[in-house]
Design a protein around this motif. Structure first.
Motif, short mmCIF file in Angstrom:
data_model
loop_
_atom_site.label_atom_id
_atom_site.label_comp_id
_atom_site.label_asym_id
_atom_site.label_seq_id
_atom_site.Cartn_x
_atom_site.Cartn_y
_atom_site.Cartn_z
N ARG A 18 0.11 -0.66 -0.16
CA ARG A 18 -0.21 0.03 -0.20
C ARG A 18 0.62 1.45 0.06
O ARG A 18 0.72 2.39 -0.42
N LYS A 19 1.38 1.52 0.93
CA LYS A 19 2.98 2.30 1.02
C LYS A 19 3.47 2.77 -0.18
O LYS A 19 3.57 3.49 -1.22
N ILE A 20 3.93 1.41 -1.10
CA ILE A 20 4.15 1.70 -2.16
C ILE A 20 3.58 2.22 -3.30
O ILE A 20 3.56 3.14 -4.84
N GLU A 21 2.05 1.68 -3.48
CA GLU A 21 1.50 2.53 -4.73
C GLU A 21 1.18 3.94 -4.31
O GLU A 21 0.69 4.73 -4.78
N LEU A 22 1.02 4.35 -2.52
CA LEU A 22 0.35 5.76 -2.99
C LEU A 22 1.66 6.34 -3.26
O LEU A 22 2.23 7.70 -3.27
N THR A 23 2.80 5.92 -3.25
CA THR A 23 4.51 6.92 -3.24
C THR A 23 4.48 6.57 -4.89
O THR A 23 4.94 7.52 -5.29
N VAL A 125 -0.03 12.35 2.87
CA VAL A 125 -0.63 11.86 4.65
C VAL A 125 -1.18 10.94 5.07
O VAL A 125 -1.12 10.79 5.71
N GLN A 126 -2.01 10.49 3.90
CA GLN A 126 -2.02 8.92 4.31
C GLN A 126 -0.63 8.26 4.18
O GLN A 126 -0.50 7.24 4.82
N ARG A 127 0.10 8.62 3.47
CA ARG A 127 1.22 7.79 3.21
C ARG A 127 1.84 7.66 4.38
O ARG A 127 2.75 6.72 4.97
N GLU A 131 2.85 4.88 6.97
CA GLU A 131 4.11 4.54 7.49
C GLU A 131 4.61 4.31 8.70
O GLU A 131 5.02 3.76 9.35
N ALA A 132 4.36 4.60 9.39
CA ALA A 132 4.23 4.99 10.54
C ALA A 132 3.79 4.13 11.52
O ALA A 132 3.49 3.03 11.94
N ALA A 133 2.79 3.82 11.27
CA ALA A 133 1.54 1.90 12.26
C ALA A 133 2.28 1.10 11.60
O ALA A 133 2.33 0.01 12.15
N HIS A 134 2.23 1.18 10.14
CA HIS A 134 3.36 -0.05 9.20
C HIS A 134 4.30 -0.49 10.15
O HIS A 134 4.84 -0.86 10.70
#
Length: 206
Positions: A18-23, A125-127, A131-134
């Protein structure tokens, strides 16, 4: 079995698709911001050289305002967002600028520019939240996996103590080395020297 189950939970956290997708989305939106602003600057330059007096005057008003932000797109992506937000706030508070943008035919393009910048900030902001939660969840799960691995090592150790053979001993030594690696992720100079000494001894035996 417990180690396999814990490791299966840990692997997706490491990959974090998900992080990669948002990036990827952030890169796309940033490119879009650059294209829009480049088009705005091209239109302003065109009107500055044009024959239409009204549009030329409007372009002169706009270029004076945008001059402070002319190279903003060369900044880091998150810095760009803040600077553009400041720019749009000043623009919307100035009636002369808004009138000039209408005259120059840039009002809709500026509105699109602002929306694109807002979209970028929302995704950013979403990413950051993901990232923090991950990082938190991955850290917690890593601790669980490490504990399972340590317990499995203990089982192998018992096998070494009560039913030793060359294969089980070699397996235990390899696993124990790996356990030490995870327990001390940053080797000390002493450890590094010891490692080099072991290598030298090994080469000497060969």
């Amino acid at each position: 079995s417990q180690l396999i189950a814990d490791n299966a939970k840990f692997q997706p956290m490491v990959k974090n698709p998900r992080k990669i997708e948002l990036t990827d989305m952030l890169v796309m939106l940033n490119d879009e911001r650059k294209e829009i602003f480049s088009e705005i600057k091209r239109i302003i330059k065109l009107h500055l050289l044009g024959r239409d007096v009204r549009k030329r005057t409007a372009a002169q008003t706009l270029v004076m305002f945008f001059q402070a932000y002319w190279g903003v797109m060369n900044e880091p992506m998150n810095t760009i967002t803040g600077n553009l937000s400041e720019m749009f706030s000043k623009y919307k508070a100035d009636d002369e600028l808004k009138t000039a943008s209408v005259t120059a035919g840039l009002d809709l393009l500026l509105s699109e520019f602002e929306s694109c910048n807002k979209d970028f900030n929302d995704i950013y902001v979403q990413r950051a939240a993901i990232e923090a939660a991950h990082e938190l969840s991955a850290s917690e799960q890593k601790s669980i996996v490490s504990k399972s691995y340590s317990q499995f090592c203990n089982v192998i150790e018992q096998a070494v103590n009560y039913a030793p053979n060359e294969d089980i001993l070699a397996l235990f030594n390899n696993m124990n080395d790996l356990r030490k690696t995870y327990a001390v992720p940053t080797p000390t100079v002493k450890d590094e020297m010891k490692s080099e000494l072991v290598k030298e001894i090994g080469r000497a035996h060969v």
